[in-house]
Design an enzyme around this catalytic site. Structure first.
Site, PDB file in Angstrom:
ATOM      1  N   ASN A  11       0.855  -1.188   0.000  1.00  0.00           N
ATOM      2  CA  ASN A  11       0.000   0.000   0.000  1.00  0.00           C
ATOM      3  C   ASN A  11       0.896   1.246   0.000  1.00  0.00           C
ATOM      4  OD1 ASN A  11      -1.399   2.269   1.128  1.00  0.00           O
ATOM      5  ND2 ASN A  11      -3.057   0.909   1.723  1.00  0.00           N
ATOM      6  N   ASP A  13      -0.176   4.512  -0.080  1.00  0.00           N
ATOM      7  CA  ASP A  13      -0.927   5.725   0.290  1.00  0.00           C
ATOM      8  C   ASP A  13      -0.052   6.809   0.903  1.00  0.00           C
ATOM      9  OD1 ASP A  13      -3.267   4.463  -0.450  1.00  0.00           O
ATOM     10  OD2 ASP A  13      -3.944   4.095   1.607  1.00  0.00           O
ATOM     11  N   HIS A  14       0.861   6.374   1.770  1.00  0.00           N
ATOM     12  CA  HIS A  14       1.545   7.391   2.574  1.00  0.00           C
ATOM     13  C   HIS A  14       2.674   8.097   1.844  1.00  0.00           C
ATOM     14  CE1 HIS A  14      -1.265   6.889   5.641  1.00  0.00           C
ATOM     15  NE2 HIS A  14      -1.011   5.598   5.773  1.00  0.00           N
ATOM     16  N   ARG A  22       3.233  19.152   1.246  1.00  0.00           N
ATOM     17  CA  ARG A  22       3.789  20.371   0.648  1.00  0.00           C
ATOM     18  C   ARG A  22       3.033  20.841  -0.586  1.00  0.00           C
ATOM     19  NH1 ARG A  22       8.968  22.086   2.364  1.00  0.00           N
ATOM     20  NH2 ARG A  22       8.852  21.799   4.609  1.00  0.00           N
ATOM     21  N   HIS A  47      -5.760   3.581  -1.499  1.00  0.00           N
ATOM     22  CA  HIS A  47      -7.076   3.880  -0.930  1.00  0.00           C
ATOM     23  C   HIS A  47      -7.465   5.307  -1.309  1.00  0.00           C
ATOM     24  CE1 HIS A  47      -9.624   4.031   3.089  1.00  0.00           C
ATOM     25  NE2 HIS A  47     -10.337   4.338   2.018  1.00  0.00           N
ATOM     26  N   ARG A  49      -9.670   7.916  -0.499  1.00  0.00           N
ATOM     27  CA  ARG A  49     -10.607   8.276   0.568  1.00  0.00           C
ATOM     28  C   ARG A  49     -11.514   9.404   0.104  1.00  0.00           C
ATOM     29  NH1 ARG A  49      -8.986   6.289   5.895  1.00  0.00           N
ATOM     30  NH2 ARG A  49     -10.690   7.586   6.620  1.00  0.00           N
ATOM     31  N   ARG A  53      -7.314  12.660   1.326  1.00  0.00           N
ATOM     32  CA  ARG A  53      -6.206  13.127   2.163  1.00  0.00           C
ATOM     33  C   ARG A  53      -4.851  12.617   1.676  1.00  0.00           C
ATOM     34  NH1 ARG A  53      -7.376   9.749   7.696  1.00  0.00           N
ATOM     35  NH2 ARG A  53      -9.390  10.764   7.469  1.00  0.00           N
ATOM     36  N   HIS A  54      -4.844  11.491   0.966  1.00  0.00           N
ATOM     37  CA  HIS A  54      -3.551  11.049   0.396  1.00  0.00           C
ATOM     38  C   HIS A  54      -3.699  10.796  -1.111  1.00  0.00           C
ATOM     39  CE1 HIS A  54      -5.329   7.253   1.698  1.00  0.00           C
ATOM     40  NE2 HIS A  54      -4.945   7.382   2.955  1.00  0.00           N
ATOM     41  N   GLU A  74      -8.788   0.398  -2.829  1.00  0.00           N
ATOM     42  CA  GLU A  74      -9.538   0.453  -1.569  1.00  0.00           C
ATOM     43  C   GLU A  74     -10.506   1.605  -1.615  1.00  0.00           C
ATOM     44  OE1 GLU A  74      -7.809   0.734   2.351  1.00  0.00           O
ATOM     45  OE2 GLU A  74      -6.359  -0.755   1.727  1.00  0.00           O
ATOM     46  N   THR A 104      -7.004   6.190  10.455  1.00  0.00           N
ATOM     47  CA  THR A 104      -6.870   5.131   9.464  1.00  0.00           C
ATOM     48  C   THR A 104      -8.130   4.279   9.543  1.00  0.00           C
ATOM     49  OG1 THR A 104      -5.483   3.287   8.714  1.00  0.00           O
ATOM     50  CG2 THR A 104      -5.609   3.656  11.089  1.00  0.00           C
ATOM     51  N   THR A 105      -8.221   3.232   8.706  1.00  0.00           N
ATOM     52  CA  THR A 105      -9.426   2.400   8.721  1.00  0.00           C
ATOM     53  C   THR A 105      -9.480   1.656  10.052  1.00  0.00           C
ATOM     54  OG1 THR A 105      -8.977   2.106   6.370  1.00  0.00           O
ATOM     55  CG2 THR A 105     -10.758   0.802   7.309  1.00  0.00           C
ATOM     56  N   GLU A 155     -10.647  -9.670   3.308  1.00  0.00           N
ATOM     57  CA  GLU A 155      -9.384  -9.247   3.916  1.00  0.00           C
ATOM     58  C   GLU A 155      -9.641  -9.095   5.404  1.00  0.00           C
ATOM     59  OE1 GLU A 155      -6.970  -6.296   1.972  1.00  0.00           O
ATOM     60  OE2 GLU A 155      -6.142  -5.634   3.886  1.00  0.00           O
ATOM     61  N   HIS A 193      -3.328  -4.684   7.977  1.00  0.00           N
ATOM     62  CA  HIS A 193      -3.467  -3.534   8.874  1.00  0.00           C
ATOM     63  C   HIS A 193      -2.510  -3.664  10.042  1.00  0.00           C
ATOM     64  CE1 HIS A 193      -5.049   0.052  10.694  1.00  0.00           C
ATOM     65  NE2 HIS A 193      -5.716   0.242   9.578  1.00  0.00           N
ATOM     66  N   GLY A 194      -1.561  -2.746  10.070  1.00  0.00           N
ATOM     67  CA  GLY A 194      -0.634  -2.643  11.203  1.00  0.00           C
ATOM     68  C   GLY A 194       0.505  -3.642  11.198  1.00  0.00           C
ATOM     69  N   GLY A 215       1.226  -1.386   4.385  1.00  0.00           N
ATOM     70  CA  GLY A 215       1.517  -0.052   3.887  1.00  0.00           C
ATOM     71  C   GLY A 215       2.360   0.797   4.805  1.00  0.00           C
ATOM     72  N   HIS A 216       1.764   1.264   5.877  1.00  0.00           N
ATOM     73  CA  HIS A 216       2.381   2.297   6.700  1.00  0.00           C
ATOM     74  C   HIS A 216       3.779   1.916   7.173  1.00  0.00           C
ATOM     75  CE1 HIS A 216       2.971   4.624  10.458  1.00  0.00           C
ATOM     76  NE2 HIS A 216       2.487   5.588   9.717  1.00  0.00           N
TER      77      HIS A 216
HETATM   78  N1  PXP Z   1      -5.735  -3.273   4.331  1.00  0.00           N
HETATM   79  C1  PXP Z   1      -6.684  -2.326   4.423  1.00  0.00           C
HETATM   80  C2  PXP Z   1      -8.056  -2.678   3.992  1.00  0.00           C
HETATM   81  C3  PXP Z   1      -6.372  -1.035   4.903  1.00  0.00           C
HETATM   82  O1  PXP Z   1      -7.340  -0.107   5.002  1.00  0.00           O
HETATM   83  C4  PXP Z   1      -5.050  -0.738   5.239  1.00  0.00           C
HETATM   84  C5  PXP Z   1      -4.688   0.640   5.686  1.00  0.00           C
HETATM   85  O2  PXP Z   1      -4.843   1.524   4.636  1.00  0.00           O
HETATM   86  C6  PXP Z   1      -4.095  -1.753   5.100  1.00  0.00           C
HETATM   87  C7  PXP Z   1      -4.457  -3.014   4.665  1.00  0.00           C
HETATM   88  C8  PXP Z   1      -2.660  -1.519   5.387  1.00  0.00           C
HETATM   89  O3  PXP Z   1      -2.493  -1.169   6.728  1.00  0.00           O
HETATM   90  P1  PXP Z   1      -1.124  -0.561   7.175  1.00  0.00           P
HETATM   91  O4  PXP Z   1      -0.947   0.713   6.423  1.00  0.00           O
HETATM   92  O5  PXP Z   1      -1.290  -0.379   8.639  1.00  0.00           O
HETATM   93  O6  PXP Z   1      -0.060  -1.574   6.824  1.00  0.00           O
END
Ligand code: PXP
Length: 244
Positions: A11, A13-14, A22, A47, A49, A53-54, A74, A104-105, A155, A193-194, A215-216
């Protein structure tokens, strides 16, 4: 059972979060998607949103055009997002709950009890040849409801597993049981996630798991070591937990 090869979805996104800080064009999430693919990502997730935001609309189209691995789009279950997804034509649409004020989600999508409401939108996704993925909590009710609305993929939300250290073993068992149930109903099982280098192993070891979306942590790690090193190490952690 034979284990499916475990895929890593990255992912990005960030990268867009940093760009937007910026207001310019750097760093470019499209470049990040290409770099992640070159580093061994099996898929790219982004994602879009509601508040942009990203990732922005144009990013989605550009990422889709730039990569040769599958794109996982997403999105919240809204008409606006459906309309964009049908134009982008990703490999999969991962439906997530979305609250404007969340960081976040935060939780899984509530499907159980909303089948009739969600089914028409989900059918339009599937009719367009886009795989339907539902981001849900690892509960029997949500998995059975996902099957009822025709999900190709669930998921499973690993946020609680990652963050509630005391309850981790219980949550891991719940995720493993959910993966087994989903697979028995013919649904492909993903999780995310996480996740980080320390938490990914036990999730990767669940035999029915097909794909992890991360992702993050990976994007943060890439700031220090680069995308190639971060993704290679994550793949190694996954592989070590899952000898073939
Ligand atoms: N899966 C889904 C559905 C998510 O919403 C996210 C966060 O955007 C992730 C996976 C990835 O989570 P993380 O960024 O914490 O790794």
């Amino acid at each position: 059972m034979t284990r499916p090869a475990l895929r890593l979805g990255v992912n990005i996104d960030h990268v867009a979060t940093v760009r937007n800080a910026r207001g310019g064009a750097h760093p470019d999430p499209v470049r990040a998607a290409r770099a992640a693919e070159a580093a061994g990502a099996d898929g790219i997730t982004a994602h879009l949103r509601e508040d942009r935001r990203h990732i922005r609309d144009a990013d989605m189209f550009a990422i889709k055009a730039a990569i040769s691995v599958p794109l996982n789009f997403e999105m919240a279950a809204t008409e606006e997002m459906l309309d964009i997804a049908l134009k982008v034509r990703p490999n999969a649409a991962c439906i997530v709950p979305e609250r404007r004020e969340e960081v976040t989600t935060e939780g899984g999508l509530a499907v159980a009890g909303r089948e009739d409401e969600l089914l028409p939108m989900f059918s339009r996704i599937r009719d367009a040849g886009i795989r339907l993925s539902l981001f849900i909590e690892a509960s029997e009710a949500e998995i059975r409801a996902s099957a009822a609305v025709g999900a190709d993929i669930v998921e499973l939300h690993t946020g609680r597993y990652c963050h509630d250290i005391e309850g981790r073993e219980t949550e891991l068992a719940r995720i493993a049981g959910a993966a087994e149930l989903a697979t028995s109903l013919g649904i492909e099982c993903h999780a995310g996630h996480g996740l980080d280098f320390d938490t990914v192993g036990p999730i990767a070891a669940i035999p029915q798991m097909h794909e992890l979306n991360i992702g993050h942590f990976l994007m943060g790690e890439a700031m220090f070591t680069g995308m190639q090193t971060a993704i290679t190490r994550m793949r190694r952690c996954m592989q070590e937990a899952r000898p073939s």
